[in-house]
Design a protein around this motif. Structure first.
Motif, PDB file in Angstrom:
ATOM      1  N   PRO A  84     -29.669 -19.521   6.283  1.00 19.33           N
ATOM      2  CA  PRO A  84     -30.503 -20.433   7.059  1.00 19.33           C
ATOM      3  C   PRO A  84     -30.934 -21.692   6.314  1.00 19.33           C
ATOM      4  N   GLY A  85     -30.855 -21.718   5.007  1.00 20.36           N
ATOM      5  CA  GLY A  85     -31.288 -22.884   4.245  1.00 20.36           C
ATOM      6  C   GLY A  85     -30.236 -23.968   4.168  1.00 20.36           C
ATOM      7  N   GLU A  86     -30.476 -24.915   3.277  1.00 21.02           N
ATOM      8  CA  GLU A  86     -29.520 -25.999   3.066  1.00 21.02           C
ATOM      9  C   GLU A  86     -28.299 -25.525   2.290  1.00 21.02           C
ATOM     10  N   ARG A  87     -28.498 -24.533   1.429  1.00 20.85           N
ATOM     11  CA  ARG A  87     -27.433 -24.075   0.540  1.00 20.85           C
ATOM     12  C   ARG A  87     -27.201 -22.586   0.700  1.00 20.85           C
ATOM     13  N   TYR A  88     -26.105 -22.132   0.144  1.00 20.27           N
ATOM     14  CA  TYR A  88     -25.782 -20.707   0.095  1.00 20.27           C
ATOM     15  C   TYR A  88     -25.008 -20.446  -1.193  1.00 20.27           C
ATOM     16  N   GLY A  89     -24.916 -19.195  -1.575  1.00 17.82           N
ATOM     17  CA  GLY A  89     -24.164 -18.831  -2.769  1.00 17.82           C
ATOM     18  C   GLY A  89     -22.686 -18.684  -2.431  1.00 17.82           C
ATOM     19  N   ARG A  90     -21.903 -19.711  -2.709  1.00 20.15           N
ATOM     20  CA  ARG A  90     -20.473 -19.675  -2.403  1.00 20.15           C
ATOM     21  C   ARG A  90     -19.744 -18.684  -3.301  1.00 20.15           C
ATOM     22  N   VAL A  91     -20.055 -18.714  -4.579  1.00 21.49           N
ATOM     23  CA  VAL A  91     -19.487 -17.769  -5.541  1.00 21.49           C
ATOM     24  C   VAL A  91     -20.646 -16.984  -6.131  1.00 21.49           C
ATOM     25  N   TYR A  92     -20.518 -15.664  -6.131  1.00 18.95           N
ATOM     26  CA  TYR A  92     -21.552 -14.813  -6.713  1.00 18.95           C
ATOM     27  C   TYR A  92     -20.847 -13.674  -7.441  1.00 18.95           C
ATOM     28  N   GLN A  93     -21.087 -13.567  -8.742  1.00 17.75           N
ATOM     29  CA  GLN A  93     -20.441 -12.537  -9.559  1.00 17.75           C
ATOM     30  C   GLN A  93     -21.480 -11.873 -10.453  1.00 17.75           C
ATOM     31  N   ILE A  94     -21.361 -10.558 -10.586  1.00 15.49           N
ATOM     32  CA  ILE A  94     -22.159  -9.824 -11.562  1.00 15.49           C
ATOM     33  C   ILE A  94     -21.185  -9.039 -12.435  1.00 15.49           C
ATOM     34  N   ASN A  95     -21.286  -9.263 -13.726  1.00 19.00           N
ATOM     35  CA  ASN A  95     -20.432  -8.599 -14.698  1.00 19.00           C
ATOM     36  C   ASN A  95     -21.170  -7.357 -15.204  1.00 19.00           C
ATOM     37  N   TYR A  96     -20.767  -6.181 -14.702  1.00 19.40           N
ATOM     38  CA  TYR A  96     -21.437  -4.949 -15.097  1.00 19.40           C
ATOM     39  C   TYR A  96     -21.058  -4.488 -16.495  1.00 19.40           C
ATOM     40  N   LEU A  97     -20.127  -5.162 -17.146  1.00 13.32           N
ATOM     41  CA  LEU A  97     -19.859  -4.894 -18.553  1.00 13.32           C
ATOM     42  C   LEU A  97     -20.986  -5.455 -19.418  1.00 13.32           C
ATOM     43  N   ARG A  98     -21.703  -6.437 -18.908  1.00 13.28           N
ATOM     44  CA  ARG A  98     -22.777  -7.076 -19.647  1.00 13.28           C
ATOM     45  C   ARG A  98     -24.161  -6.720 -19.136  1.00 13.28           C
ATOM     46  N   CYS A  99     -24.265  -6.330 -17.863  1.00 13.22           N
ATOM     47  CA  CYS A  99     -25.574  -6.074 -17.237  1.00 13.22           C
ATOM     48  C   CYS A  99     -26.300  -4.943 -17.956  1.00 13.22           C
ATOM     49  N   ILE A 100     -27.590  -5.152 -18.253  1.00 14.97           N
ATOM     50  CA  ILE A 100     -28.394  -4.130 -18.927  1.00 14.97           C
ATOM     51  C   ILE A 100     -29.360  -3.455 -17.954  1.00 14.97           C
ATOM     52  N   GLY A 101     -29.322  -3.820 -16.684  1.00 19.62           N
ATOM     53  CA  GLY A 101     -30.145  -3.163 -15.666  1.00 19.62           C
ATOM     54  C   GLY A 101     -31.630  -3.418 -15.801  1.00 19.62           C
ATOM     55  N   CYS A 102     -32.024  -4.557 -16.333  1.00 16.45           N
ATOM     56  CA  CYS A 102     -33.447  -4.823 -16.586  1.00 16.45           C
ATOM     57  C   CYS A 102     -34.213  -5.195 -15.321  1.00 16.45           C
ATOM     58  N   GLY A 103     -33.555  -5.785 -14.330  1.00 13.71           N
ATOM     59  CA  GLY A 103     -34.209  -6.161 -13.089  1.00 13.71           C
ATOM     60  C   GLY A 103     -34.885  -7.518 -13.107  1.00 13.71           C
ATOM     61  N   LEU A 104     -34.712  -8.300 -14.148  1.00 15.15           N
ATOM     62  CA  LEU A 104     -35.326  -9.625 -14.190  1.00 15.15           C
ATOM     63  C   LEU A 104     -34.738 -10.556 -13.128  1.00 15.15           C
ATOM     64  N   CYS A 105     -33.494 -10.340 -12.763  1.00 14.23           N
ATOM     65  CA  CYS A 105     -32.866 -11.151 -11.720  1.00 14.23           C
ATOM     66  C   CYS A 105     -33.537 -10.886 -10.370  1.00 14.23           C
ATOM     67  N   ILE A 106     -33.962  -9.654 -10.132  1.00 21.39           N
ATOM     68  CA  ILE A 106     -34.629  -9.301  -8.886  1.00 21.39           C
ATOM     69  C   ILE A 106     -35.970 -10.009  -8.787  1.00 21.39           C
ATOM     70  N   GLU A 107     -36.693 -10.031  -9.886  1.00 18.87           N
ATOM     71  CA  GLU A 107     -37.996 -10.691  -9.902  1.00 18.87           C
ATOM     72  C   GLU A 107     -37.873 -12.194  -9.732  1.00 18.87           C
ATOM     73  N   ALA A 108     -36.780 -12.776 -10.185  1.00 19.40           N
ATOM     74  CA  ALA A 108     -36.617 -14.229 -10.124  1.00 19.40           C
ATOM     75  C   ALA A 108     -36.190 -14.721  -8.750  1.00 19.40           C
ATOM     76  N   CYS A 109     -35.652 -13.866  -7.894  1.00 14.95           N
ATOM     77  CA  CYS A 109     -35.112 -14.288  -6.600  1.00 14.95           C
ATOM     78  C   CYS A 109     -36.240 -14.677  -5.652  1.00 14.95           C
ATOM     79  N   PRO A 110     -36.278 -15.925  -5.184  1.00 17.33           N
ATOM     80  CA  PRO A 110     -37.379 -16.357  -4.311  1.00 17.33           C
ATOM     81  C   PRO A 110     -37.259 -15.872  -2.869  1.00 17.33           C
ATOM     82  N   THR A 111     -36.092 -15.434  -2.444  1.00 21.26           N
ATOM     83  CA  THR A 111     -35.896 -15.040  -1.043  1.00 21.26           C
ATOM     84  C   THR A 111     -35.671 -13.539  -0.875  1.00 21.26           C
ATOM     85  N   ARG A 112     -35.794 -12.761  -1.944  1.00 15.60           N
ATOM     86  CA  ARG A 112     -35.520 -11.315  -1.916  1.00 15.60           C
ATOM     87  C   ARG A 112     -34.090 -11.038  -1.483  1.00 15.60           C
ATOM     88  N   ALA A 113     -33.199 -11.951  -1.829  1.00 11.90           N
ATOM     89  CA  ALA A 113     -31.789 -11.780  -1.479  1.00 11.90           C
ATOM     90  C   ALA A 113     -31.131 -10.744  -2.365  1.00 11.90           C
TER      91      ALA A 113
END
Length: 178
Positions: A84-113
């Motif tokens: 619904p906004g002006e922009r969208y995430g055209r490319v979205y990648q998560i590298n689970y070889l590097r992810c440490i599961g901390c959840g900081l990305c969840i806290e940073a998301c302003p739209t709960r996406a």
């Protein structure tokens, strides 16, 4: 104690534990439930009418201490609207070889996406399969909703979406705050 009896005392520990009951988890066949707030696989959420919540702001990628998230935003057009906004995430990648599961990305998301599910089975024998693209991260479409791109609900603004005032049929509905 004579020196020749010292190995026997060590074997005594072995023999005493040999006849005690064993505790075995039957993991692949019987999966134990996780805690409700377990940090498992990530999920990109959708609005009830199927539009994506991700606005491509890249705050999740900036908050990630392991640099496991890559986001490339793009502008929505009147012909192709993914969020619904002006922009969208055209490319979205998560590298689970590097992810440490901390959840900081969840806290940073302003739209709960971006949220984390209870799915914890992320092992694979191929490294390339552990880099999740947007198609594997997106939540499934609600039944009976058209896949994006499509128009926003008639008469709605992006604020109506973020307040939860859009139904899964794509109509603007009032929110009851009583």
């Amino acid at each position: 104690m004579p020196d020749f009896l010292k190995p026997m005392s060590g074997l005594g520990v072995t023999f005493s534990s040999m006849f005690s009951p064993t505790i075995t988890e039957q993991y692949p066949e019987q999966k134990t439930p996780t805690a409700p707030r377990y940090h498992g696989r990530h999920q990109l959420n959708r609005h009830p009418d199927g539009l994506e919540k991700c606005i491509g702001c890249e705050l999740c990628a900036w908050a990630c201490p392991a640099d496991a998230i890559y986001v490339e935003g793009a502008d929505n057009t009147d012909e192709e609207r993914y969020s619904p906004g002006e922009r969208y995430g055209r490319v979205y990648q998560i590298n689970y070889l590097r992810c440490i599961g901390c959840g900081l990305c969840i806290e940073a998301c302003p739209t709960r996406a971006l949220t984390m599910t209870n799915d914890y089975e992320l092992a694979d024998d191929n490294r390339a399969d552990l880099i999740y693209e947007k198609d594997r991260l997106l939540a499934p479409l609600p039944p009976g909703t058209p896949p994006p791109p499509h128009d926003m609900a008639p008469g709605s603004t992006e604020e109506n979406y973020y307040r939860g005032e859009v139904s899964k049929e794509g109509r603007l509905v009032g929110r009851s705050d009583s």
